[in-house]
Enzyme design. Structure first.
Site, PDB file in Angstrom:
ATOM      1  N   ASN A   9       0.879  -1.173   0.000  1.00  0.00           N
ATOM      2  CA  ASN A   9       0.000   0.000   0.000  1.00  0.00           C
ATOM      3  C   ASN A   9       0.914   1.221   0.000  1.00  0.00           C
ATOM      4  O   ASN A   9       1.513   1.546   1.021  1.00  0.00           O
ATOM      5  CB  ASN A   9      -0.893  -0.022   1.252  1.00  0.00           C
ATOM      6  CG  ASN A   9      -1.698   1.257   1.405  1.00  0.00           C
ATOM      7  OD1 ASN A   9      -1.774   2.079   0.482  1.00  0.00           O
ATOM      8  ND2 ASN A   9      -2.304   1.442   2.575  1.00  0.00           N
ATOM      9  N   LYS A  11       0.112   4.234  -0.213  1.00  0.00           N
ATOM     10  CA  LYS A  11      -0.508   5.431   0.393  1.00  0.00           C
ATOM     11  C   LYS A  11      -0.261   6.625  -0.535  1.00  0.00           C
ATOM     12  O   LYS A  11      -0.307   6.462  -1.751  1.00  0.00           O
ATOM     13  CB  LYS A  11       0.023   5.648   1.820  1.00  0.00           C
ATOM     14  CG  LYS A  11      -0.109   4.353   2.654  1.00  0.00           C
ATOM     15  CD  LYS A  11       0.120   4.530   4.122  1.00  0.00           C
ATOM     16  CE  LYS A  11      -0.066   3.188   4.833  1.00  0.00           C
ATOM     17  NZ  LYS A  11       0.068   3.264   6.271  1.00  0.00           N
ATOM     18  N   HIS A  96      -9.507   1.557   5.077  1.00  0.00           N
ATOM     19  CA  HIS A  96      -8.205   1.700   5.763  1.00  0.00           C
ATOM     20  C   HIS A  96      -8.375   2.639   6.963  1.00  0.00           C
ATOM     21  O   HIS A  96      -9.133   3.613   6.896  1.00  0.00           O
ATOM     22  CB  HIS A  96      -7.150   2.254   4.796  1.00  0.00           C
ATOM     23  CG  HIS A  96      -5.764   2.125   5.347  1.00  0.00           C
ATOM     24  ND1 HIS A  96      -5.271   3.017   6.272  1.00  0.00           N
ATOM     25  CD2 HIS A  96      -4.793   1.198   5.146  1.00  0.00           C
ATOM     26  CE1 HIS A  96      -4.048   2.638   6.605  1.00  0.00           C
ATOM     27  NE2 HIS A  96      -3.726   1.549   5.940  1.00  0.00           N
ATOM     28  N   GLU A  98      -6.620   4.950   8.007  1.00  0.00           N
ATOM     29  CA  GLU A  98      -6.336   6.365   7.713  1.00  0.00           C
ATOM     30  C   GLU A  98      -7.546   7.030   7.052  1.00  0.00           C
ATOM     31  O   GLU A  98      -7.801   8.226   7.257  1.00  0.00           O
ATOM     32  CB  GLU A  98      -5.079   6.464   6.824  1.00  0.00           C
ATOM     33  CG  GLU A  98      -3.825   6.163   7.643  1.00  0.00           C
ATOM     34  CD  GLU A  98      -2.675   5.537   6.873  1.00  0.00           C
ATOM     35  OE1 GLU A  98      -2.686   5.560   5.629  1.00  0.00           O
ATOM     36  OE2 GLU A  98      -1.750   5.003   7.526  1.00  0.00           O
ATOM     37  N   GLU A 165      -5.264  -4.808  10.685  1.00  0.00           N
ATOM     38  CA  GLU A 165      -4.236  -3.779  10.854  1.00  0.00           C
ATOM     39  C   GLU A 165      -4.452  -3.061  12.184  1.00  0.00           C
ATOM     40  O   GLU A 165      -5.224  -2.087  12.256  1.00  0.00           O
ATOM     41  CB  GLU A 165      -4.316  -2.765   9.703  1.00  0.00           C
ATOM     42  CG  GLU A 165      -4.003  -3.354   8.346  1.00  0.00           C
ATOM     43  CD  GLU A 165      -3.377  -2.307   7.409  1.00  0.00           C
ATOM     44  OE1 GLU A 165      -2.347  -2.635   6.807  1.00  0.00           O
ATOM     45  OE2 GLU A 165      -3.900  -1.182   7.310  1.00  0.00           O
ATOM     46  N   GLY A 171       2.912   2.208  10.767  1.00  0.00           N
ATOM     47  CA  GLY A 171       3.877   3.285  10.581  1.00  0.00           C
ATOM     48  C   GLY A 171       4.657   3.633  11.838  1.00  0.00           C
ATOM     49  O   GLY A 171       5.311   4.665  11.902  1.00  0.00           O
ATOM     50  N   SER A 204       3.670  -2.261  10.188  1.00  0.00           N
ATOM     51  CA  SER A 204       5.129  -2.368  10.372  1.00  0.00           C
ATOM     52  C   SER A 204       5.692  -3.725   9.935  1.00  0.00           C
ATOM     53  O   SER A 204       6.613  -4.245  10.560  1.00  0.00           O
ATOM     54  CB  SER A 204       5.524  -2.046  11.817  1.00  0.00           C
ATOM     55  OG  SER A 204       5.201  -0.694  12.110  1.00  0.00           O
TER      56      SER A 204
END
Ligand code: 13P
Length: 241
Positions: A9, A11, A96, A98, A165, A171, A204
């Site tokens: 991904n 992003k 997701h 985010e 996730e 991250g 990660s």
């Protein structure tokens, strides 16, 4: 049947020129990748066409990072399933964290997007996961089961990938222990109660921990952010041992 799916991904990273350069480094690394591993790159909308052209003939499948629920209309800034399909997209990330956190996506809109993806023969990768505060409050299982219940109303489980996730592991370099990821993914599998759904871990994932993660029996793949941006590091992940 459950499939092994390793997806990058990207992003909001990489221009078209940068994505071409990535492929030049990455594709030759797939020569010895076992055939049964599906390799996917979920790229920004502006990179889809150029990556699609430059993947031609390769085993890598193209993925997008979101899809709108309508086929067309007055939805400034959104992209429809038919637009993605025309370019050769096979997968699309939906829900997701985010998107949920920064762009106010709700379980209701996630469900609409999942339906639209399936209506356009795109395989959605549904992301679920808990925050650090929810984990500390021992709400992980509840949060995830609620997300699944709401997101998956009227969704065909035979054409779906789920990614666990944990938000606190995204991250941050703070990976969820492989055994704990395996446990939560086992719970997700029990909740879905369907033998065919591939369930990935994301958060990660790096060259240094992918072998242990992929050795877990419940984990069918990885959804990789930062470590998918560099050809050698994503190749090492795809070629996990
Ligand atoms: P990182 O691999 O950078 O933690 O990102 C994970 C992720 O959000 C993939 O969708």
């Amino acid at each position: 049947m459950r499939k092994i799916i390793i997806a990058g991904n990207w992003k909001m990273h990489k221009t078209q020129a940068e994505s071409k350069e990535f492929l030049q480094g990455f594709l030759p690394e797939l020569e010895n990748t076992p055939d049964e591993r599906e390799v996917v790159l979920c790229v920004p909308f502006t990179d889809l066409a150029v990556v699609s052209q430059n993947l031609h003939g390769s085993r890598v499948r193209l993925g997008a990072q979101n899809v709108h629920w309508e086929d067309s209309g007055a939805y400034t800034g959104e992209i429809s399933g038919s637009m993605l399909k025309e370019i050769g997209t096979s997968y699309v990330i939906v829900g997701h964290s985010e998107r949920r956190q920064y762009f106010c996506e709700t379980d209701e809109t996630v469900n609409l997007r999942l339906k639209a993806a399936q209506n356009h023969n795109l395989i959605p990768i549904l992301c679920v996961g808990e925050t650090k505060a929810q984990r500390d409050a021992k709400k992980t299982e509840n949060v995830i089961i609620n997300q699944l219940k709401q997101d998956l109303v009227d969704i065909d489980l035979t054409k779906l990938v789920v990614a666990y996730e944990p938000i606190w592991a995204i991250g941050t370099g703070d990976t969820c222990e492989a055994k704990e990821a395996n446990r939560v993914i086992g719970l997700i599998r029990a909740q879905l109660d369907h033998p065919d759904v591939s369930i990935q871990y994301g958060g990660s994932v790096k060259p240094g921990n992918v072998d242990e993660i992929m050795a877990q029996p419940e984990i069918d793949g990885a959804l990789v952010g930062g470590a998918s941006l560099e050809p050698a590091s994503f190749a090492r992940i795809v070629n996990y041992q």
